[in-house]
Design a protein around this motif. Structure first.
Motif, PDB file in Angstrom:
ATOM      1  N   ASP A 191      -7.667  -3.794   1.554  1.00 50.48           N
ATOM      2  CA  ASP A 191      -6.599  -4.781   1.745  1.00 50.48           C
ATOM      3  C   ASP A 191      -6.365  -5.633   0.500  1.00 50.48           C
ATOM      4  O   ASP A 191      -5.257  -5.701  -0.039  1.00 50.48           O
ATOM      5  CB  ASP A 191      -6.926  -5.689   2.939  1.00 50.48           C
ATOM      6  N   GLU A 192      -7.411  -6.318   0.019  1.00 47.22           N
ATOM      7  CA  GLU A 192      -7.235  -7.209  -1.124  1.00 47.22           C
ATOM      8  C   GLU A 192      -7.051  -6.430  -2.423  1.00 47.22           C
ATOM      9  O   GLU A 192      -6.392  -6.906  -3.348  1.00 47.22           O
ATOM     10  CB  GLU A 192      -8.411  -8.173  -1.235  1.00 47.22           C
ATOM     11  N   LEU A 193      -7.632  -5.228  -2.499  1.00 45.63           N
ATOM     12  CA  LEU A 193      -7.408  -4.390  -3.673  1.00 45.63           C
ATOM     13  C   LEU A 193      -5.929  -4.030  -3.807  1.00 45.63           C
ATOM     14  O   LEU A 193      -5.354  -4.095  -4.901  1.00 45.63           O
ATOM     15  CB  LEU A 193      -8.250  -3.124  -3.585  1.00 45.63           C
ATOM     16  N   VAL A 194      -5.310  -3.651  -2.694  1.00 48.98           N
ATOM     17  CA  VAL A 194      -3.889  -3.307  -2.697  1.00 48.98           C
ATOM     18  C   VAL A 194      -3.048  -4.546  -3.010  1.00 48.98           C
ATOM     19  O   VAL A 194      -2.057  -4.474  -3.767  1.00 48.98           O
ATOM     20  CB  VAL A 194      -3.482  -2.689  -1.354  1.00 48.98           C
ATOM     21  N   LYS A 195      -3.428  -5.689  -2.440  1.00 50.83           N
ATOM     22  CA  LYS A 195      -2.703  -6.928  -2.740  1.00 50.83           C
ATOM     23  C   LYS A 195      -2.779  -7.261  -4.229  1.00 50.83           C
ATOM     24  O   LYS A 195      -1.798  -7.707  -4.836  1.00 50.83           O
ATOM     25  CB  LYS A 195      -3.275  -8.084  -1.914  1.00 50.83           C
ATOM     26  N   ASN A 196      -3.946  -7.044  -4.810  1.00 49.37           N
ATOM     27  CA  ASN A 196      -4.121  -7.322  -6.235  1.00 49.37           C
ATOM     28  C   ASN A 196      -3.217  -6.425  -7.080  1.00 49.37           C
ATOM     29  O   ASN A 196      -2.532  -6.903  -7.992  1.00 49.37           O
ATOM     30  CB  ASN A 196      -5.577  -7.113  -6.638  1.00 49.37           C
ATOM     31  N   LEU A 197      -3.207  -5.129  -6.779  1.00 49.95           N
ATOM     32  CA  LEU A 197      -2.369  -4.204  -7.528  1.00 49.95           C
ATOM     33  C   LEU A 197      -0.891  -4.538  -7.358  1.00 49.95           C
ATOM     34  O   LEU A 197      -0.109  -4.478  -8.322  1.00 49.95           O
ATOM     35  CB  LEU A 197      -2.646  -2.769  -7.084  1.00 49.95           C
ATOM     36  N   GLY A 198      -0.494  -4.888  -6.136  1.00 54.38           N
ATOM     37  CA  GLY A 198       0.900  -5.264  -5.898  1.00 54.38           C
ATOM     38  C   GLY A 198       1.286  -6.521  -6.657  1.00 54.38           C
ATOM     39  O   GLY A 198       2.387  -6.611  -7.221  1.00 54.38           O
ATOM     40  N   LEU A 199       0.375  -7.496  -6.688  1.00 55.16           N
ATOM     41  CA  LEU A 199       0.647  -8.745  -7.399  1.00 55.16           C
ATOM     42  C   LEU A 199       0.757  -8.510  -8.901  1.00 55.16           C
ATOM     43  O   LEU A 199       1.636  -9.069  -9.566  1.00 55.16           O
ATOM     44  CB  LEU A 199      -0.458  -9.760  -7.098  1.00 55.16           C
ATOM     45  N   GLN A 200      -0.132  -7.671  -9.432  1.00 59.61           N
ATOM     46  CA  GLN A 200      -0.065  -7.370 -10.867  1.00 59.61           C
ATOM     47  C   GLN A 200       1.235  -6.630 -11.201  1.00 59.61           C
ATOM     48  O   GLN A 200       1.859  -6.903 -12.239  1.00 59.61           O
ATOM     49  CB  GLN A 200      -1.266  -6.519 -11.291  1.00 59.61           C
TER      50      GLN A 200
END
Length: 304
Positions: free
Chosen positions: A273-282
């Motif tokens: 979940d947070e890994l995907v959020k991080n990639l999306g934010l970047q």
């Protein structure tokens, strides 16, 4: 030859010429990219940054070795956080990779990226070489993309330097073997190495937004030093704001908020979940500041 046949031949020639131009531009772009990589990684400043990054795992590993030489242990932090890994280093040197990446990600790695990205355009402008780089068939968009690709390459290289240095020091000072995940399960050393590689790639991807921000700042000034200082200053400011509880409503939008989510790769099963959020934010930061850099650079007066 009829008029229709002549027109057909001319059309074929036009297509071939257009193809030749595209091929020339492609080869020129690759040549420019290779040249930028060579210039970037030959600079003493770049080598010094990589040297500092490589030294961090050495210092951490030696400190842990000295601290535990009498048989004592090092206390860890909260579950999943970077400091928690340090308690496992004495049992498995592979954990030094995770510890070193967690230690360098908040400041050392983004600072190095900020220096390289901030100097990308502003440094050329201050040196008076920017106008020569824009000679056809390069163009401003092509040059900007090459500069950003060079910065992203440095992101990957810098992260791998930390990981490889930590792996070498960890294997030299501590035993290596099966890895105990944060979830309490055990995985083999081979899979542990694969997780370490994935974590290094996740950390490198976490710096995409910083690279775009630095590139944008670099288009705003003709002073390389000013661009580097501004980028690093913004990094520090965002890091401070991300620690203030009263700003919890906007903190998920800070590019550094999900940086330590790479720890979820050491869970079994992996939490995405947070890994995907991080990639999306970047990706969002890259799109916003990349577009802003393109708009600013397109209107920049390079003759001033």
């Amino acid at each position: 030859m009829s008029r229709a046949e002549v027109a057909g031949v001319q059309e074929v020639q036009a297509v071939e010429e257009a193809g030749d131009v595209r091929e020339v531009r492609r080869l020129w772009s690759l040549g420019l990219f290779r040249s930028e990589l060579a210039i970037t990684f030959r600079r003493w400043r770049t080598l010094a940054l990589l040297g500092v990054l490589a030294a961090v795992p050495i210092l951490v590993g030696v400190a842990v070795k000295i601290e535990t030489s009498d048989g004592s242990t090092i206390g860890g932090g909260g579950e999943g956080g970077g400091p928690a890994f340090i308690a496992q280093v004495t049992n498995n040197g592979l954990f030094l990779v995770f510890t070193a990446l967690a230690a360098t990600l908040p400041f050392f790695l983004p600072m190095a990226i900020g220096v390289v990205a901030g100097d990308s355009i502003a440094g050329e402008s201050s040196a008076g070489t920017l106008r020569y780089l824009l000679v056809a068939p390069a163009g401003r968009t092509r040059l900007l993309l090459v500069k950003y690709a060079t910065t992203l390459t440095f992101c990957l290289v810098a992260t791998l330097v930390v990981a490889v240095s930590a792996l070498a020091v960890g294997a030299l000072l501590f035993p290596v073997g099966e890895v105990t995940t944060i979830s309490g399960t055990r995985i083999g050393f081979g899979e542990g190495m694969l997780r370490a590689l994935l974590i290094a790639l996740a950390v490198a991807a976490s710096l995409i937004g910083v690279a775009a921000l630095g590139l944008f700042v670099s288009t705003l000034t003709s002073s390389g030093i000013a661009a580097m200082a501004t980028t690093v200053g913004l990094l520090i400011t965002i890091q401070i704001l991300d620690q203030i509880p009263q700003l919890h409503a906007i903190q998920p939008y800070f590019f550094s908020h999900y940086w330590l989510s790479f720890a979820d790769l050491l869970r079994e099963p992996v939490y995405w979940d947070e890994l995907v959020k991080n990639l999306g934010l970047q990706g969002l930061y890259a799109a916003v500041f990349g577009s802003a850099a393109w708009a600013r650079f397109g209107a920049k007066d390079i003759t001033a």
